[in-house]
Design an enzyme around this catalytic site. Sequence first.
Site, PDB file in Angstrom:
ATOM      1  N   HIS A 111      -4.545  -4.148   0.550  1.00  0.00           N
ATOM      2  CA  HIS A 111      -3.349  -3.446   1.418  1.00  0.00           C
ATOM      3  C   HIS A 111      -2.824  -4.349   2.432  1.00  0.00           C
ATOM      4  O   HIS A 111      -3.575  -5.048   3.063  1.00  0.00           O
ATOM      5  CB  HIS A 111      -3.856  -2.145   2.061  1.00  0.00           C
ATOM      6  N   SER A 112      -1.292  -4.430   2.541  1.00  0.00           N
ATOM      7  CA  SER A 112      -0.815  -5.224   3.362  1.00  0.00           C
ATOM      8  C   SER A 112      -1.275  -6.647   3.582  1.00  0.00           C
ATOM      9  O   SER A 112      -1.152  -7.582   2.606  1.00  0.00           O
ATOM     10  CB  SER A 112      -0.854  -4.538   5.040  1.00  0.00           C
ATOM     11  N   TYR A 113      -1.654  -6.977   4.656  1.00  0.00           N
ATOM     12  CA  TYR A 113      -2.345  -8.434   4.857  1.00  0.00           C
ATOM     13  C   TYR A 113      -3.480  -8.914   3.632  1.00  0.00           C
ATOM     14  O   TYR A 113      -3.529 -10.054   3.478  1.00  0.00           O
ATOM     15  CB  TYR A 113      -2.905  -8.604   6.216  1.00  0.00           C
TER      16      TYR A 113
ATOM     17  N   HIS B  18       3.928   2.931   5.431  1.00  0.00           N
ATOM     18  CA  HIS B  18       3.228   1.618   5.143  1.00  0.00           C
ATOM     19  C   HIS B  18       1.707   2.186   4.899  1.00  0.00           C
ATOM     20  O   HIS B  18       1.017   1.726   3.882  1.00  0.00           O
ATOM     21  CB  HIS B  18       2.998   0.661   6.168  1.00  0.00           C
TER      22      HIS B  18
END
Length: 242
Positions: free
Chosen positions: A76-78, A223
Amino acid sequence: MSTYLLVHGAWHDGRCWDRTAPLLEAAGHRVLRPSLTGYGDKAHLFGPEVGLDTHVEDVVRLIKDEDLTDVVLVGHSYAGLVISSAANEVPERIAHLVYLDAMVPEHGETAVDAQPVTQRLIDAAASTDTPWRIPPLPELPPPFGLFGVTDPADQEWLRGMLSDHPVLCLRQPARLDNPGLREVPRTHVHCVGAAPEGIVRRPVPVLQPNGTPSRVRELPTGHDCMITMPVELSELLLEASG
């Protein structure tokens, strides 16, 4: 049965999967959701030396220590950078990569390359007494909320797990130079709810690195979809293991 390894993004810890993991387990799959170094039960290890390489090592060590194979590796994300470099180390153990509203790097790229707005966070930290640590992003007015979470009770729960993120995580480059990595199929899940200014998502190429058509799925939420739409997310993750 598949093995899902769920890797949280910056500022979060493994608890962010608390609503999604049980749904995958109920479908008969094994689920691991570790906290990366510096977060959750590893918060005491937080320091300026913690970087992307540290988090990649966390994931690779877990895969090897647990002798995991046929892993659906979710970032997820980073953590899109984390799972990319981890899969580069052990591509033969990875059945599928899922980029969950994530940074998707090329070989040698940093988080700043994949998501240029992160340079602002590094610059802001540089003017403080602790230039190596970046505090969590602030809550914004609706519809943006706290990482896309707008329900007050959910926001309170999320705040309880958020902590600072090391700058080195955003400066170290991802490694994607193993030819075996190109053969691993991928799914991209995009959260298409409201996004703060400056967030830019790279277009997904028509073809995956293995030559097959790219798989892109969308969730109409912010997000942190594992918190706001766990049922819908789990369905997409189950699809990735099929």
